[in-house]
Design a protein around this motif. Structure first.
Motif, mmCIF file in Angstrom:
data_model
loop_
_atom_site.group_PDB
_atom_site.id
_atom_site.type_symbol
_atom_site.label_atom_id
_atom_site.label_comp_id
_atom_site.label_asym_id
_atom_site.label_seq_id
_atom_site.Cartn_x
_atom_site.Cartn_y
_atom_site.Cartn_z
ATOM 1 N N SER A 39 -1.771 8.808 8.174
ATOM 2 C CA SER A 39 -3.113 8.697 7.592
ATOM 3 C C SER A 39 -3.981 9.875 7.987
ATOM 4 C CB SER A 39 -3.765 7.405 8.055
ATOM 5 O OG SER A 39 -3.133 6.330 7.402
ATOM 6 N N ASN A 40 -4.988 10.129 7.168
ATOM 7 C CA ASN A 40 -5.940 11.237 7.374
ATOM 8 C C ASN A 40 -5.251 12.584 7.435
ATOM 9 O OD1 ASN A 40 -8.031 9.381 7.530
ATOM 10 N ND2 ASN A 40 -7.611 9.052 9.708
ATOM 11 N N ARG A 100 1.158 6.490 -6.879
ATOM 12 C CA ARG A 100 -0.067 7.180 -7.291
ATOM 13 C C ARG A 100 0.114 8.700 -7.217
ATOM 14 N NH1 ARG A 100 -4.671 6.378 -3.486
ATOM 15 N NH2 ARG A 100 -4.130 4.193 -3.749
ATOM 16 N N TYR A 101 0.699 9.187 -6.105
ATOM 17 C CA TYR A 101 0.863 10.643 -5.964
ATOM 18 C C TYR A 101 1.879 11.167 -6.972
ATOM 19 C CZ TYR A 101 -1.861 9.786 -1.813
ATOM 20 O OH TYR A 101 -2.858 9.378 -0.972
ATOM 21 N N ASN A 148 -0.608 11.316 11.973
ATOM 22 C CA ASN A 148 -2.010 11.211 11.531
ATOM 23 C C ASN A 148 -2.820 12.477 11.878
ATOM 24 O OD1 ASN A 148 -1.217 8.652 10.973
ATOM 25 N ND2 ASN A 148 -2.636 7.642 12.374
ATOM 26 N N ASN A 160 0.834 -1.217 0.000
ATOM 27 C CA ASN A 160 0.000 0.000 0.000
ATOM 28 C C ASN A 160 0.860 1.255 0.000
ATOM 29 O OD1 ASN A 160 -2.593 -0.964 -0.143
ATOM 30 N ND2 ASN A 160 -2.692 -1.371 2.058
ATOM 31 N N GLY A 204 0.579 7.442 4.312
ATOM 32 C CA GLY A 204 -0.652 6.782 4.745
ATOM 33 C C GLY A 204 -1.756 7.189 3.778
ATOM 34 N N ARG A 205 -3.013 6.952 4.191
ATOM 35 C CA ARG A 205 -4.137 7.374 3.332
ATOM 36 C C ARG A 205 -4.371 8.857 3.546
ATOM 37 N NH1 ARG A 205 -5.910 2.809 5.555
ATOM 38 N NH2 ARG A 205 -6.906 4.068 7.157
ATOM 39 N N ILE A 206 -3.815 9.691 2.659
ATOM 40 C CA ILE A 206 -3.937 11.137 2.866
ATOM 41 C C ILE A 206 -5.099 11.695 2.038
ATOM 42 C CG2 ILE A 206 -1.480 11.413 3.368
ATOM 43 C CD1 ILE A 206 -1.113 12.574 0.592
ATOM 44 N N ASP A 207 -5.587 12.881 2.451
ATOM 45 C CA ASP A 207 -6.611 13.598 1.661
ATOM 46 C C ASP A 207 -5.907 14.718 0.943
ATOM 47 O OD1 ASP A 207 -8.758 12.124 2.608
ATOM 48 O OD2 ASP A 207 -8.849 13.354 4.430
ATOM 49 N N ARG A 241 0.822 3.928 -3.017
ATOM 50 C CA ARG A 241 0.396 5.321 -2.791
ATOM 51 C C ARG A 241 1.463 6.285 -3.279
ATOM 52 N NH1 ARG A 241 -0.810 3.859 2.689
ATOM 53 N NH2 ARG A 241 -2.843 2.861 2.611
#
Ligand code: COA
Length: 217
Positions: free
Chosen positions: A79-80, A43-44, A99, A36, A58-61, A40
């Protein structure tokens, strides 16, 4: 790149020893997390961000155009984390963003009848640590090695190595200036491959990185 680095620098315990079994169990357990992180990062980059080697996301916005995002090498972004990219956000090397941190590069002019957007870049320098739930407002520079405490709201520049806490953030201390760690090496999916580095290994690796950067070796 990340996977090749981890494979080349992997801890190599004696086959079938207790340590070998433990290390490989950890690697298998952490494999989804590692994949993951790797995907990611790709992807970015694909979306246009400039991302250095061995960065763990992490899973960022991510709001706004990814091209405005630059992240140096070996930084960890939890994340977040909310990145409001109304202007550039430049994150240095070996930075930790925990996070739920908000990096807000845009605001609105409170004096303007048309409520115009104000966009100012955010710069976070090498070795800075922005702790859980902190908010960084437009135009702020976080100095090298500085620490932003959990929940702080930062509206002004933070000097190098300062520790700031609260809302609005105020200096409450100074950090050790002899920093040599690589935060991504300490996160579980990386550590499963590299093992836990000793202090001396971290210092040697930092010296090596510096001399490659300065083209001294
Ligand atoms: C910023 C931080 C590193 C400071 O640690 P420190 O240098 O050891 O500082 P101290 O604990 O000695 O605190 C210094 C003062 O600031 C206050 N303080 C510390 N952290 C604070 C915070 N996040 N918000 C508000 N005040 C804080 C303390 O109460 C103390 O006040 P006092 O002098 O009036 O008693 C730490 O408190 C922090 O916020 N850590 C982040 C935790 C986190 O996000 N963890 C998740 C990732 S691992």
């Amino acid at each position: 790149m990340t996977l090749i680095y981890l494979w080349r620098n992997r801890e190599r315990p004696a086959p079938l020893s207790k340590r070998w079994i433990k290390v490989w169990a950890k690697r298998v357990f952490n494999l989804p997390g590692l994949l993951n992180i790797t995907l990611r990062r790709l992807r970015y980059k694909f979306k246009g961000a400039t991302v250095g080697k061995l960065v763990a996301f992490g899973r960022i916005d991510l709001h706004g155009t990814a091209k405005r995002l630059t992240v140096g090498e070996r930084s960890f972004i939890g994340s977040n984390v909310n990145l409001a990219l109304h202007e550039k956000i430049v994150i240095g090397n070996r930075v930790v963003i925990n996070n739920n941190v908000q990096l807000l590069a845009g605001s609105h002019d409170t004096q303007d009848s048309a409520w115009q957007m104000i966009a100012k870049p955010i710069v976070i320098k090498d070795y800075a640590w922005v702790a859980y739930n902190a908010i960084i407002l437009p135009g702020v520079t976080i100095g090298k090695g500085a620490v932003v405490g959990a929940g702080a709201v930062v509206s002004r520049a933070v000097p190098d190595y300062a520790v700031v806490v609260g809302n609005p953030a105020k200096i409450v201390g100074q950090r050790n200036r002899e920093l040599s760690y690589s935060p991504v090496d300490l996160c579980a999916p990386f550590e499963a491959w590299l093992g836990t580095p000793t202090k001396q290994e971290m210092i040697n690796e930092q010296i090596n990185d510096n001399c490659i950067e300065d083209k001294l070796c």
